[in-house]
Design a protein around this motif. Structure first.
Motif, mmCIF file in Angstrom:
data_model
loop_
_atom_site.group_PDB
_atom_site.id
_atom_site.type_symbol
_atom_site.label_atom_id
_atom_site.label_comp_id
_atom_site.label_asym_id
_atom_site.label_seq_id
_atom_site.Cartn_x
_atom_site.Cartn_y
_atom_site.Cartn_z
ATOM 1 N N ARG A 30 -16.232 -7.668 34.534
ATOM 2 C CA ARG A 30 -16.668 -8.638 33.519
ATOM 3 C C ARG A 30 -18.119 -8.407 33.114
ATOM 4 N NH1 ARG A 30 -13.400 -13.496 36.215
ATOM 5 N NH2 ARG A 30 -11.496 -13.227 35.003
ATOM 6 N N GLU A 31 -18.965 -8.061 34.078
ATOM 7 C CA GLU A 31 -20.370 -7.813 33.762
ATOM 8 C C GLU A 31 -20.540 -6.573 32.885
ATOM 9 O OE1 GLU A 31 -22.899 -7.614 37.197
ATOM 10 O OE2 GLU A 31 -22.429 -9.667 37.802
ATOM 11 N N ILE A 32 -19.790 -5.523 33.174
ATOM 12 C CA ILE A 32 -19.943 -4.257 32.456
ATOM 13 C C ILE A 32 -19.149 -4.230 31.148
ATOM 14 C CG2 ILE A 32 -19.608 -1.747 32.587
ATOM 15 C CD1 ILE A 32 -21.791 -2.846 34.477
ATOM 16 N N LEU A 33 -17.898 -4.672 31.205
ATOM 17 C CA LEU A 33 -17.008 -4.568 30.040
ATOM 18 C C LEU A 33 -16.886 -5.855 29.233
ATOM 19 C CD1 LEU A 33 -14.118 -2.566 31.738
ATOM 20 C CD2 LEU A 33 -15.998 -1.669 30.359
ATOM 21 N N GLY A 34 -17.368 -6.950 29.809
ATOM 22 C CA GLY A 34 -17.252 -8.237 29.118
ATOM 23 C C GLY A 34 -15.949 -8.954 29.393
ATOM 24 N N ASN A 40 -8.249 -0.508 34.327
ATOM 25 C CA ASN A 40 -9.234 0.445 33.822
ATOM 26 C C ASN A 40 -9.414 1.585 34.822
ATOM 27 O OD1 ASN A 40 -11.459 0.037 35.645
ATOM 28 N ND2 ASN A 40 -11.959 -1.844 34.565
ATOM 29 N N VAL A 41 -10.052 2.646 34.380
ATOM 30 C CA VAL A 41 -10.188 3.864 35.185
ATOM 31 C C VAL A 41 -10.881 3.595 36.519
ATOM 32 C CG1 VAL A 41 -11.260 6.147 35.265
ATOM 33 C CG2 VAL A 41 -10.125 5.382 33.186
ATOM 34 N N ALA A 42 -11.957 2.839 36.492
ATOM 35 C CA ALA A 42 -12.719 2.593 37.723
ATOM 36 C C ALA A 42 -11.860 1.868 38.762
ATOM 37 C CB ALA A 42 -13.977 1.786 37.424
#
Length: 109
Positions: A30-34, A40-42
């Motif tokens: 949420r912090e990185i992608l919103g 997701n890949v990570a």
């Protein structure tokens, strides 16, 4: 601090200041992608690293999950295994980070 009794409900983790592996990753997403993107890949790389780290315990994990009539959730189940230590959690995250970095390096022109 680490919450080793994950239930994938993260509001109480945030309130207590203790995060499980799943809730820490969800928060980072949420912090990185919103927003939280569960595939997701990570996050997938963390799941793959867990699979590799627990290869010898996978049959036992599947049997436990079937007894509870639910499918295993790799992030939660790994977090909650009695034998999982915080060092194991950090190692899985290191492995996933290294794999992603290698992928990014390969994709450079």
């Amino acid at each position: 601090m680490w919450n080793r009794h994950d239930d994938r409900v993260c509001d109480d983790d945030e309130a207590s200041g203790k995060r499980s592996l799943f809730c820490a990753l969800q928060n980072a997403d949420r912090e990185i992608l919103g927003e939280y993107q569960r595939r997701n890949v990570a996050l997938q790389e963390v799941r793959f690293a867990i699979q590799d780290a627990t290869r010898d315990r996978q049959t036992e994990m599947a049997i436990r999950a079937l007894r509870r009539f639910s499918l295993p959730h790799r992030l939660m189940d790994f977090n909650n295994l009695p034998e999982t230590r915080f060092e194991d959690v950090k190692q899985v995250l290191r492995v996933a980070s290294e794999r992603i970095a290698a992928r990014l390096e390969k994709s450079k022109p």
